[in-house]
Design a protein around this motif. Structure first.
Motif, PDB file in Angstrom:
ATOM      1  N   VAL A   1      52.355 -95.574 -27.835  1.00 31.83           N
ATOM      2  CA  VAL A   1      52.221 -95.644 -29.292  1.00 31.83           C
ATOM      3  C   VAL A   1      51.245 -94.582 -29.785  1.00 31.83           C
ATOM      4  N   ILE A   2      50.103 -94.453 -29.098  1.00 32.38           N
ATOM      5  CA  ILE A   2      49.080 -93.478 -29.501  1.00 32.38           C
ATOM      6  C   ILE A   2      49.581 -92.050 -29.285  1.00 32.38           C
ATOM      7  N   ILE A   3      50.153 -91.787 -28.101  1.00 35.05           N
ATOM      8  CA  ILE A   3      50.578 -90.423 -27.769  1.00 35.05           C
ATOM      9  C   ILE A   3      51.746 -89.981 -28.652  1.00 35.05           C
ATOM     10  N   LEU A   4      52.819 -90.771 -28.659  1.00 37.27           N
ATOM     11  CA  LEU A   4      54.005 -90.370 -29.412  1.00 37.27           C
ATOM     12  C   LEU A   4      53.816 -90.547 -30.913  1.00 37.27           C
ATOM     13  N   GLY A   5      53.126 -91.628 -31.306  1.00 42.05           N
ATOM     14  CA  GLY A   5      52.869 -91.826 -32.731  1.00 42.05           C
ATOM     15  C   GLY A   5      52.012 -90.720 -33.315  1.00 42.05           C
ATOM     16  N   GLY A   6      51.032 -90.256 -32.534  1.00 45.46           N
ATOM     17  CA  GLY A   6      50.185 -89.164 -32.996  1.00 45.46           C
ATOM     18  C   GLY A   6      50.934 -87.859 -33.149  1.00 45.46           C
ATOM     19  N   ILE A   7      51.884 -87.611 -32.210  1.00 42.99           N
ATOM     20  CA  ILE A   7      52.677 -86.373 -32.277  1.00 42.99           C
ATOM     21  C   ILE A   7      53.613 -86.406 -33.478  1.00 42.99           C
ATOM     22  N   TYR A   8      54.398 -87.488 -33.574  1.00 40.19           N
ATOM     23  CA  TYR A   8      55.412 -87.558 -34.626  1.00 40.19           C
ATOM     24  C   TYR A   8      54.803 -87.798 -36.006  1.00 40.19           C
ATOM     25  N   GLY A   9      53.594 -88.355 -36.020  1.00 38.45           N
ATOM     26  CA  GLY A   9      52.907 -88.564 -37.289  1.00 38.45           C
ATOM     27  C   GLY A   9      52.167 -87.341 -37.779  1.00 38.45           C
ATOM     28  N   GLY A  10      52.190 -86.274 -36.980  1.00 31.64           N
ATOM     29  CA  GLY A  10      51.527 -85.040 -37.371  1.00 31.64           C
ATOM     30  C   GLY A  10      50.013 -85.080 -37.248  1.00 31.64           C
ATOM     31  N   ILE A  11      49.503 -86.069 -36.508  1.00 29.15           N
ATOM     32  CA  ILE A  11      48.053 -86.198 -36.342  1.00 29.15           C
ATOM     33  C   ILE A  11      47.531 -85.162 -35.354  1.00 29.15           C
ATOM     34  N   PHE A  12      48.286 -84.936 -34.285  1.00 33.58           N
ATOM     35  CA  PHE A  12      47.898 -83.899 -33.325  1.00 33.58           C
ATOM     36  C   PHE A  12      49.137 -83.300 -32.679  1.00 33.58           C
ATOM     37  N   THR A  13      48.946 -82.145 -32.059  1.00 37.10           N
ATOM     38  CA  THR A  13      50.036 -81.448 -31.378  1.00 37.10           C
ATOM     39  C   THR A  13      50.295 -82.106 -30.024  1.00 37.10           C
ATOM     40  N   PRO A  14      51.433 -81.796 -29.374  1.00 34.57           N
ATOM     41  CA  PRO A  14      51.684 -82.346 -28.038  1.00 34.57           C
ATOM     42  C   PRO A  14      50.571 -82.011 -27.037  1.00 34.57           C
ATOM     43  N   THR A  15      50.013 -80.798 -27.120  1.00 33.91           N
ATOM     44  CA  THR A  15      48.925 -80.440 -26.211  1.00 33.91           C
ATOM     45  C   THR A  15      47.685 -81.282 -26.486  1.00 33.91           C
ATOM     46  N   GLU A  16      47.359 -81.455 -27.752  1.00 33.22           N
ATOM     47  CA  GLU A  16      46.225 -82.311 -28.111  1.00 33.22           C
ATOM     48  C   GLU A  16      46.495 -83.767 -27.731  1.00 33.22           C
ATOM     49  N   ALA A  17      47.763 -84.187 -27.836  1.00 37.40           N
ATOM     50  CA  ALA A  17      48.133 -85.545 -27.437  1.00 37.40           C
ATOM     51  C   ALA A  17      47.886 -85.752 -25.942  1.00 37.40           C
ATOM     52  N   ALA A  18      48.154 -84.718 -25.152  1.00 37.34           N
ATOM     53  CA  ALA A  18      47.895 -84.812 -23.713  1.00 37.34           C
ATOM     54  C   ALA A  18      46.411 -85.017 -23.440  1.00 37.34           C
ATOM     55  N   ALA A  19      45.564 -84.306 -24.186  1.00 40.27           N
ATOM     56  CA  ALA A  19      44.113 -84.468 -24.029  1.00 40.27           C
ATOM     57  C   ALA A  19      43.685 -85.875 -24.457  1.00 40.27           C
ATOM     58  N   VAL A  20      44.251 -86.368 -25.559  1.00 44.51           N
ATOM     59  CA  VAL A  20      43.958 -87.732 -26.017  1.00 44.51           C
ATOM     60  C   VAL A  20      44.385 -88.740 -24.951  1.00 44.51           C
ATOM     61  N   GLY A  21      45.542 -88.500 -24.324  1.00 47.78           N
ATOM     62  CA  GLY A  21      46.013 -89.379 -23.266  1.00 47.78           C
ATOM     63  C   GLY A  21      45.067 -89.414 -22.082  1.00 47.78           C
ATOM     64  N   CYS A  22      44.502 -88.261 -21.748  1.00 43.69           N
ATOM     65  CA  CYS A  22      43.528 -88.203 -20.646  1.00 43.69           C
ATOM     66  C   CYS A  22      42.298 -89.058 -20.957  1.00 43.69           C
ATOM     67  N   VAL A  23      41.772 -88.877 -22.150  1.00 37.94           N
ATOM     68  CA  VAL A  23      40.567 -89.628 -22.552  1.00 37.94           C
ATOM     69  C   VAL A  23      40.865 -91.124 -22.597  1.00 37.94           C
ATOM     70  N   TYR A  24      41.989 -91.485 -23.206  1.00 36.05           N
ATOM     71  CA  TYR A  24      42.344 -92.895 -23.308  1.00 36.05           C
ATOM     72  C   TYR A  24      42.592 -93.486 -21.925  1.00 36.05           C
ATOM     73  N   GLY A  25      43.240 -92.719 -21.043  1.00 35.04           N
ATOM     74  CA  GLY A  25      43.482 -93.189 -19.681  1.00 35.04           C
ATOM     75  C   GLY A  25      42.191 -93.446 -18.930  1.00 35.04           C
ATOM     76  N   ILE A  26      41.224 -92.566 -19.105  1.00 33.61           N
ATOM     77  CA  ILE A  26      39.921 -92.762 -18.462  1.00 33.61           C
ATOM     78  C   ILE A  26      39.255 -94.041 -18.972  1.00 33.61           C
ATOM     79  N   ILE A  27      39.309 -94.242 -20.281  1.00 39.92           N
ATOM     80  CA  ILE A  27      38.643 -95.404 -20.893  1.00 39.92           C
ATOM     81  C   ILE A  27      39.251 -96.717 -20.393  1.00 39.92           C
ATOM     82  N   ILE A  28      40.578 -96.834 -20.455  1.00 43.43           N
ATOM     83  CA  ILE A  28      41.171 -98.123 -20.084  1.00 43.43           C
ATOM     84  C   ILE A  28      41.173 -98.349 -18.567  1.00 43.43           C
ATOM     85  N   SER A  29      41.289 -97.258 -17.779  1.00 44.21           N
ATOM     86  CA  SER A  29      41.331 -97.413 -16.321  1.00 44.21           C
ATOM     87  C   SER A  29      39.959 -97.724 -15.738  1.00 44.21           C
ATOM     88  N   ILE A  30      38.922 -97.153 -16.334  1.00 43.13           N
ATOM     89  CA  ILE A  30      37.563 -97.339 -15.801  1.00 43.13           C
ATOM     90  C   ILE A  30      36.829 -98.486 -16.479  1.00 43.13           C
TER      91      ILE A  30
END
Length: 429
Positions: free
Chosen positions: A225-254
């Motif tokens: 929802v965060i990754i694809l919603g952010g891309i299609y909503g024009g909030i960030f680019t796919p590259t920026e979405a990848a960075a957001v995914g990294c940060v979010y993955g670190i937060i929820i996994s750790i």
């Protein structure tokens, strides 16, 4: 002359088992010094420019995000949620595995990661419920192919760079084809399971259990929802979405699921870099390779040669599908995209095929290569997870390949499957 030297030397090097990146580079250098197609300085500059791409930064970032989320317990929680809704049907565990692969595909962006993450959890459970082990392995291996069709997808990023098309448009164009493939796989699993007596899970969840499972999985369900919603909503680019995914993955996994430790991050980061290094080297060298092709007008000559044989759009697309299916059996997906896009794209564009539609066609073709021997990356991954012999799995995968080809033909000849959603959302394609 230039084309003969370039492709001749490239094929000879491949037959000698020289790695693809080195084969591309050596074939280019041989062509440079035997013809006047391009200077060595221009070739080197083109290589550097090929890597100097903002969208390409998404490749290692999505790889890292998928890796850390796969280790962080997300796949297990997704399985628990899907089991509530689909586990009671005939072949319920298989259907649960397919649906979970569809969701996990929106996180990992790769096929092998999906097979590893879901396969390690689902295949032992399916075998325990008396599912045939080779059938279970083939199901997971095939479901993993959706990882490169459902966005975000690393091969889609590669194609967007090679074809010069919108990453966002390509991402959203892959949603319906990915769901179509998932639906076809679910239908086949249901019919096969009903015939072989693979009954669903008879467990009945209480309301309290359902709420607990869903709440526990909310952080995992929010990832696409965060990754694809952010891309299609024009909030960030796919590259920026990848960075957001990294940060979010670190937060929820750790910090939320606590299944990854901070000390594990350097190893996960190194693994991501290691996996992407070879791809990025191929991209750089193949950009120079493509420059030689363009200057020598090889794509134009190939397009004219194909069109001189037949002007039938149906036959040409069929021939291209066959070519890509064959290429996918022995060539790595990203390398095939980089090498073949400059050659095939002019052909299909001259027939009126949308470049983004063709990108989805190409990626689905090469995704089938993940389960087609002798390369079959997903087959090897499934064998590693289950211990099934490769030759046994290669036989069991045949009907699954047929199902995938059926879906491919629908996607090829019904462009609306690919282009309807982006046009509905008014995203340029």
């Amino acid at each position: 002359m230039t084309a003969a030297v370039l492709f001749g030397s490239f094929l000879v090097l491949l037959l000698l088992s020289v790695p693809i990146a080195i084969s591309l580079g050596l074939a280019s250098v041989i062509t440079i010094f035997t013809t006047d197609a391009i200077t060595i300085n221009s070739f080197t500059q083109t290589m550097i420019q090929g890597l100097n791409s903002f969208p390409l930064m998404a490749v290692p970032l999505f790889t890292f995000a998928g890796d850390i989320m796969g280790r962080g317990g997300i796949s297990r929680r997704l399985l628990n949620v899907t089991n509530i809704f689909f586990g009671r049907f005939n072949g319920g565990l298989g259907i649960v595995a397919i649906v979970t692969c569809l969701i996990f595909a929106a996180i990992s962006g790769t096929g092998s990661a999906t097979v590893a993450a879901i396969g390690m959890l689902m295949i032992p459970e399916m075998v325990r419920k008396n599912y045939d082990k080779t059938f279970s392995s083939a199901l997971i291996a095939t479901s993993g192919t959706v990882g490169v069709v459902i966005p975000p997808s690393v091969p889609m990023v590669i194609y967007s760079v090679a074809a010069g098309v919108s990453v966002t448009g390509l991402f959203i164009s892959g949603v319906i084809p990915g769901l179509l493939i998932g639906g076809v796989l679910i239908f086949y699993t249901y019919i096969y399971s009903k015939k072989h007596g693979y009954e669903g899970d008879d467990r009945r969840y209480t309301f309290k259990e359902i709420v607990k499972i869903i709440i526990d999985a909310i952080p995992a369900l929010l990832v696409p929802v965060i990754i694809l919603g952010g891309i299609y909503g024009g909030i960030f680019t796919p590259t920026e979405a990848a960075a957001v995914g990294c940060v979010y993955g670190i937060i929820i996994s750790i910090f939320i699921y606590k299944e990854v430790k901070i000390k594990d991050l350097p190893a996960i980061g190194f693994n991501s870099i290691y996996l992407c290094a070879a791809v990025l080297i191929i991209i750089g060298i193949s950009t120079g390779f493509g420059r030689i092709l363009t200057i020598s007008q090889v794509p134009v000559m190939i397009a004219e040669a194909i069109l001189s044989i037949t002007s039938s759009k149906i036959l040409i697309l069929m021939a291209i599908n066959i070519l890509l299916l064959v290429v996918g059996t022995f060539m790595e997906t990203n390398a095939a995209i980089i090498i073949l896009t400059p050659i095939l794209l002019p052909v299909v564009v001259s027939l009126g095929v949308n470049p983004i539609h063709f990108g989805v066609i190409m990626i689905v073709n090469l995704a089938i290569g993940f389960i087609t021997p002798p390369l079959g990356a997903n087959l090897f991954m499934a064998c590693q997870v289950t211990g099934v012999k490769f030759d046994a799995l290669a036989k069991a995968i045949i009907p699954w390949i047929a199902i995938m080809i059926f879906a491919l033909l629908l996607i090829t000849y019904l462009p609306s499957i690919t282009l309807w959603l982006p046009r509905l959302l008014k995203i340029p394609v």
